[in-house]
Scaffold this active site. Sequence first.
Site, short mmCIF file in Angstrom:
data_model
loop_
_atom_site.label_atom_id
_atom_site.label_comp_id
_atom_site.label_asym_id
_atom_site.label_seq_id
_atom_site.Cartn_x
_atom_site.Cartn_y
_atom_site.Cartn_z
N SER A 9 58.69 -37.65 26.09
CA SER A 9 59.65 -38.43 26.90
C SER A 9 59.36 -38.14 28.37
O SER A 9 59.45 -37.00 28.82
CB SER A 9 61.07 -37.99 26.57
N HIS A 34 57.25 -42.16 25.48
CA HIS A 34 58.67 -42.50 25.28
C HIS A 34 59.32 -42.68 26.65
O HIS A 34 59.30 -41.79 27.49
CB HIS A 34 59.34 -41.37 24.49
N ASP A 36 62.60 -43.50 28.67
CA ASP A 36 64.07 -43.46 28.57
C ASP A 36 64.75 -44.21 29.70
O ASP A 36 64.76 -43.74 30.85
CB ASP A 36 64.54 -42.00 28.58
N MET A 38 68.06 -45.45 31.45
CA MET A 38 69.50 -45.14 31.52
C MET A 38 70.14 -45.86 32.69
O MET A 38 69.50 -46.03 33.73
CB MET A 38 69.69 -43.63 31.68
N HIS A 68 63.10 -46.87 25.21
CA HIS A 68 64.41 -46.54 24.62
C HIS A 68 65.48 -46.96 25.61
O HIS A 68 65.68 -46.31 26.64
CB HIS A 68 64.43 -45.02 24.34
N MET A 70 68.98 -47.23 26.97
CA MET A 70 70.34 -46.69 26.93
C MET A 70 71.10 -47.42 28.03
O MET A 70 71.47 -46.83 29.06
CB MET A 70 70.31 -45.18 27.15
N MET A 139 69.16 -40.24 17.19
CA MET A 139 69.40 -39.30 18.28
C MET A 139 69.85 -37.97 17.68
O MET A 139 70.78 -37.92 16.87
CB MET A 139 70.50 -39.82 19.21
N GLY A 144 71.53 -39.15 27.23
CA GLY A 144 71.85 -39.05 28.65
C GLY A 144 71.04 -38.01 29.41
O GLY A 144 70.74 -38.20 30.58
N PHE A 145 70.67 -36.93 28.71
CA PHE A 145 70.01 -35.85 29.45
C PHE A 145 68.93 -35.18 28.61
O PHE A 145 69.06 -35.07 27.40
CB PHE A 145 71.05 -34.79 29.86
N GLY A 147 66.64 -31.74 27.62
CA GLY A 147 66.89 -30.30 27.52
C GLY A 147 68.15 -29.90 26.77
O GLY A 147 68.64 -28.78 26.94
N ASP A 177 64.89 -38.04 18.32
CA ASP A 177 64.88 -37.86 19.78
C ASP A 177 65.96 -36.89 20.23
O ASP A 177 67.14 -37.14 20.05
CB ASP A 177 65.11 -39.26 20.41
N GLY A 178 65.51 -35.79 20.83
CA GLY A 178 66.45 -34.85 21.44
C GLY A 178 66.33 -33.44 20.89
O GLY A 178 66.49 -33.22 19.70
N GLY A 179 65.95 -32.51 21.76
CA GLY A 179 65.92 -31.09 21.38
C GLY A 179 64.82 -30.73 20.40
O GLY A 179 64.90 -29.70 19.73
N SER A 200 61.40 -32.02 27.30
CA SER A 200 61.27 -30.71 27.95
C SER A 200 60.29 -29.79 27.23
O SER A 200 59.58 -29.02 27.87
CB SER A 200 62.65 -30.05 28.09
C1 DX5 Z 1 68.05 -38.25 25.81
C2 DX5 Z 1 66.72 -38.98 25.78
C3 DX5 Z 1 65.62 -38.16 25.25
C4 DX5 Z 1 65.35 -36.91 26.03
C5 DX5 Z 1 64.61 -35.95 25.18
O1 DX5 Z 1 69.04 -39.13 26.14
O2 DX5 Z 1 66.80 -40.17 25.02
O3 DX5 Z 1 64.44 -38.91 25.07
O4 DX5 Z 1 64.67 -37.12 27.20
O5 DX5 Z 1 64.46 -34.80 25.91
P1 DX5 Z 1 64.34 -33.39 25.22
O6 DX5 Z 1 63.13 -33.41 24.36
O7 DX5 Z 1 64.21 -32.47 26.39
O8 DX5 Z 1 65.59 -33.18 24.44
ZN ZN Z 2 64.90 -41.25 24.29
#
Ligand code: DX5
Ligand code: ZN
Length: 222
Positions: A9, A34, A36, A38, A68, A70, A139, A144-145, A147, A177-179, A200
């Site tokens: 991402s 990827h 993102d 927003m 993606h 959002m 998700m 939104g963020f 990390g 997606d995420g963490g 991250s």
């Molecule tokens: C969150 C995003 C993700 C995010 C993933 O809203 O859609 O794509 O950037 O970041 P990490 O891998 O750091 O969780």
């Molecule tokens: Zn994403």
Amino acid sequence: MRDYKIAPSILSADFSRLGEDVQNVIEAGADFIHFDVMDNHYVPNLTFGPLVCSALRSFGIDNIIDVHLMIKPVDRIIPEFAKAGANYITFHPEATDHIDRTISHILEQKCKPGIVFNPATPLTYLEHCIDKVDMILLMSVNPGFPGQKFIESTYVKIKKVREIIDKSGREIRLEVDGGINLDNIEKVARAGADTFVAGSAIFNSEDYTATISKMRSILSKI
Ligand code: DX5
Ligand code: ZN
């Protein structure tokens, strides 16, 4: 072995030299990029739009770009992303009033549609669109963020979606997606995912090549 894809991402990339950083992550072995998007409305953060996607294409990035969205509303911006070089376009069902219409718009633009489920969004939305989507994105954090910590209940959801996809007989990517990081990618894959977004874990690592190679080596043993 499934056809696994690693999708960094770019939310965690260095925006002051984005083209170069994306090129570096591709040289390090990334598959999809990827992207993102927003809007500070559907999610509480603001990132980038079609201009940046198009700039990456002009810079020479030719990997698959997985956009993606959002954002709310969704439909108006779809042709602009298609023109900017998007391949997959995924959206959140809560962000559009007409899910089937949004999917049709994406297909009309010759892009691959995907539907995204937030951690507490029920999978029932899939029932009437599984025959049209090319990607299902789960998700594993609230959007939104970057990390954030992977939400454990996602594993059960991944297993459920894997069953639904297999039953459909269609080729649909199951992206999470995420963490995602080196400690949990194996479990995510074993639950049934085939496409791994990692922001991250890759961009904040010292050596992109080493991190992506470690991810691949873990996946190759499944
Ligand atoms: C969150 C995003 C993700 C995010 C993933 O809203 O859609 O794509 O950037 O970041 P990490 O891998 O750091 O969780
Ligand atoms: Zn994403």
